[in-house]
Design a protein around this motif. Structure first.
Motif, PDB file in Angstrom:
ATOM      1  N   GLN A   1       0.830  -1.216   0.000  1.00  0.00           N
ATOM      2  CA  GLN A   1       0.000   0.000   0.000  1.00  0.00           C
ATOM      3  C   GLN A   1       0.857   1.256   0.000  1.00  0.00           C
ATOM      4  N   ILE A   2       1.965   1.219   0.727  1.00  0.00           N
ATOM      5  CA  ILE A   2       2.878   2.367   0.739  1.00  0.00           C
ATOM      6  C   ILE A   2       3.329   2.659  -0.685  1.00  0.00           C
ATOM      7  N   LEU A   3       3.699   1.604  -1.408  1.00  0.00           N
ATOM      8  CA  LEU A   3       4.162   1.780  -2.783  1.00  0.00           C
ATOM      9  C   LEU A   3       3.025   2.233  -3.700  1.00  0.00           C
ATOM     10  N   GLU A   4       1.873   1.630  -3.557  1.00  0.00           N
ATOM     11  CA  GLU A   4       0.755   1.935  -4.459  1.00  0.00           C
ATOM     12  C   GLU A   4       0.237   3.359  -4.299  1.00  0.00           C
ATOM     13  N   TYR A   5       0.104   3.827  -3.062  1.00  0.00           N
ATOM     14  CA  TYR A   5      -0.542   5.112  -2.820  1.00  0.00           C
ATOM     15  C   TYR A   5       0.408   6.274  -2.555  1.00  0.00           C
ATOM     16  N   TYR A   6       1.665   5.989  -2.213  1.00  0.00           N
ATOM     17  CA  TYR A   6       2.549   7.078  -1.809  1.00  0.00           C
ATOM     18  C   TYR A   6       3.861   7.124  -2.592  1.00  0.00           C
ATOM     19  N   GLY A   7       4.580   6.060  -2.605  1.00  0.00           N
ATOM     20  CA  GLY A   7       5.886   6.082  -3.238  1.00  0.00           C
ATOM     21  C   GLY A   7       6.993   6.356  -2.239  1.00  0.00           C
ATOM     22  N   VAL A   8       8.224   6.057  -2.668  1.00  0.00           N
ATOM     23  CA  VAL A   8       9.363   6.091  -1.764  1.00  0.00           C
ATOM     24  C   VAL A   8      10.543   6.772  -2.457  1.00  0.00           C
ATOM     25  N   LEU A   9      11.143   7.724  -1.769  1.00  0.00           N
ATOM     26  CA  LEU A   9      12.398   8.325  -2.209  1.00  0.00           C
ATOM     27  C   LEU A   9      13.508   7.704  -1.365  1.00  0.00           C
ATOM     28  N   VAL A  10      14.534   7.196  -2.019  1.00  0.00           N
ATOM     29  CA  VAL A  10      15.581   6.448  -1.334  1.00  0.00           C
ATOM     30  C   VAL A  10      16.913   7.179  -1.484  1.00  0.00           C
ATOM     31  N   TYR A  11      17.539   7.468  -0.347  1.00  0.00           N
ATOM     32  CA  TYR A  11      18.859   8.090  -0.378  1.00  0.00           C
ATOM     33  C   TYR A  11      19.918   7.000  -0.171  1.00  0.00           C
ATOM     34  N   PRO A  12      21.118   7.198  -0.745  1.00  0.00           N
ATOM     35  CA  PRO A  12      22.132   6.138  -0.739  1.00  0.00           C
ATOM     36  C   PRO A  12      22.701   5.832   0.643  1.00  0.00           C
ATOM     37  N   ARG A  13      23.041   4.574   0.824  1.00  0.00           N
ATOM     38  CA  ARG A  13      23.757   4.096   1.995  1.00  0.00           C
ATOM     39  C   ARG A  13      24.851   3.167   1.508  1.00  0.00           C
ATOM     40  N   GLU A  14      26.004   3.301   2.113  1.00  0.00           N
ATOM     41  CA  GLU A  14      27.166   2.533   1.694  1.00  0.00           C
ATOM     42  C   GLU A  14      26.965   1.028   1.931  1.00  0.00           C
ATOM     43  N   GLY A  15      27.437   0.228   0.966  1.00  0.00           N
ATOM     44  CA  GLY A  15      27.437  -1.222   1.118  1.00  0.00           C
ATOM     45  C   GLY A  15      26.084  -1.883   1.003  1.00  0.00           C
ATOM     46  N   THR A  16      25.101  -1.207   0.407  1.00  0.00           N
ATOM     47  CA  THR A  16      23.764  -1.783   0.286  1.00  0.00           C
ATOM     48  C   THR A  16      23.693  -2.688  -0.933  1.00  0.00           C
ATOM     49  N   LEU A  17      23.149  -3.876  -0.736  1.00  0.00           N
ATOM     50  CA  LEU A  17      22.969  -4.824  -1.833  1.00  0.00           C
ATOM     51  C   LEU A  17      21.710  -4.465  -2.616  1.00  0.00           C
ATOM     52  N   LYS A  18      21.733  -4.738  -3.909  1.00  0.00           N
ATOM     53  CA  LYS A  18      20.557  -4.482  -4.745  1.00  0.00           C
ATOM     54  C   LYS A  18      19.443  -5.448  -4.358  1.00  0.00           C
ATOM     55  N   THR A  19      18.203  -4.953  -4.400  1.00  0.00           N
ATOM     56  CA  THR A  19      17.049  -5.764  -4.022  1.00  0.00           C
ATOM     57  C   THR A  19      16.009  -5.720  -5.129  1.00  0.00           C
ATOM     58  N   GLN A  20      14.929  -6.453  -4.922  1.00  0.00           N
ATOM     59  CA  GLN A  20      13.808  -6.452  -5.869  1.00  0.00           C
ATOM     60  C   GLN A  20      13.179  -5.069  -5.982  1.00  0.00           C
ATOM     61  N   PHE A  21      13.384  -4.231  -4.958  1.00  0.00           N
ATOM     62  CA  PHE A  21      12.738  -2.915  -4.944  1.00  0.00           C
ATOM     63  C   PHE A  21      13.521  -1.841  -5.703  1.00  0.00           C
ATOM     64  N   HIS A  22      14.768  -2.092  -6.006  1.00  0.00           N
ATOM     65  CA  HIS A  22      15.578  -1.069  -6.667  1.00  0.00           C
ATOM     66  C   HIS A  22      15.015  -0.642  -8.032  1.00  0.00           C
ATOM     67  N   ASN A  23      14.290  -1.522  -8.690  1.00  0.00           N
ATOM     68  CA  ASN A  23      13.732  -1.192 -10.004  1.00  0.00           C
ATOM     69  C   ASN A  23      12.221  -0.984  -9.974  1.00  0.00           C
ATOM     70  N   HIS A  24      11.647  -0.866  -8.796  1.00  0.00           N
ATOM     71  CA  HIS A  24      10.198  -0.670  -8.678  1.00  0.00           C
ATOM     72  C   HIS A  24       9.832   0.728  -9.177  1.00  0.00           C
ATOM     73  N   PRO A  25       8.746   0.847  -9.957  1.00  0.00           N
ATOM     74  CA  PRO A  25       8.379   2.157 -10.523  1.00  0.00           C
ATOM     75  C   PRO A  25       7.991   3.220  -9.483  1.00  0.00           C
ATOM     76  N   LYS A  26       7.611   2.815  -8.271  1.00  0.00           N
ATOM     77  CA  LYS A  26       7.226   3.785  -7.241  1.00  0.00           C
ATOM     78  C   LYS A  26       8.364   4.070  -6.248  1.00  0.00           C
ATOM     79  N   ILE A  27       9.541   3.531  -6.556  1.00  0.00           N
ATOM     80  CA  ILE A  27      10.713   3.784  -5.725  1.00  0.00           C
ATOM     81  C   ILE A  27      11.726   4.541  -6.569  1.00  0.00           C
ATOM     82  N   LYS A  28      12.126   5.703  -6.070  1.00  0.00           N
ATOM     83  CA  LYS A  28      13.067   6.533  -6.815  1.00  0.00           C
ATOM     84  C   LYS A  28      14.334   6.724  -5.988  1.00  0.00           C
ATOM     85  N   LEU A  29      15.456   6.340  -6.565  1.00  0.00           N
ATOM     86  CA  LEU A  29      16.742   6.571  -5.917  1.00  0.00           C
ATOM     87  C   LEU A  29      17.146   8.016  -6.163  1.00  0.00           C
TER      88      LEU A  29
END
Length: 190
Positions: free
Chosen positions: A120-148
């Motif tokens: 629901q967070i993704l569907e109705y709101y969306g997420v802005l993600v700021y970088p953190r060192e040493g983070t592994l790529k996840t299924q969410f990195h390419n989600h259309p409602k998640i913006k790096l």
């Protein structure tokens, strides 16, 4: 109005939080970033937290000179522990004409699927993600409602600052001067 919600315990707020929030509000479509002071993060021990009103006061002092940054105590009267989706639902009802997104560190993406109602967070709101060192790529990195978003990598932790305070060492430049004055005068974290 487009608002980014920056959830955290801010125990204490430090320059890393401020640089991240200011960088994002100045380099995105957001009009404001609101610091949502969480009374109790479900993933942290409550005993390590300074009282929420004291943490709210520190944030208020830290951002007083920036009209694009605000502090909110909206979670203080919600059931505890606070879950992001519940706060989002509540805040959207109070401000129906605003668009809200949440700001999170990239390291949160590794366990984002465990967040209550993360779909629901993704569907109705969306997420802005700021970088953190040493983070592994996840299924969410390419989600259309998640913006790096681009922001400086800052490895400053509130835990480290609390340790320095207990050891009676300087926290100068790690927190705003007004915050340090409040911490010292109220003997926080001793």
């Amino acid at each position: 109005m487009k608002v980014g919600l920056y959830f955290g315990s801010f125990n204490p707020i430090h320059v890393g939080h401020l640089i991240t929030a200011n960088t994002i509000v100045e380099n995105s479509e957001l009009d404001q970033v609101w610091f949502i002071v969480s009374p109790h993060n479900p993933h942290k021990q409550k005993s390590s937290l300074l009282h929420e009103f004291d943490r709210y006061d520190m944030v208020r002092l830290a951002i007083a000179d920036n009209e694009k940054l605000r502090v909110s105590d909206i979670e203080f009267n919600l059931p505890k522990p606070s879950y992001t989706i519940d706060t989002l639902t509540y805040i959207q009802e109070k401000h129906p004409n605003y668009e809200f997104q949440i700001l999170i560190g990239e390291d949160n993406l590794t366990h984002f699927h465990k967040w209550k109602n993360h779909e629901q967070i993704l569907e109705y709101y969306g997420v802005l993600v700021y970088p953190r060192e040493g983070t592994l790529k996840t299924q969410f990195h390419n989600h259309p409602k998640i913006k790096l978003v681009e922001a400086p990598l800052l490895n400053i932790s509130a835990t480290y600052i609390r340790k320095l305070i207990k050891e009676d060492k300087s926290i100068r430049y790690l927190v705003p001067n007004e915050v340090e004055v409040l911490i010292r005068s109220k003997k926080f974290y001793l």
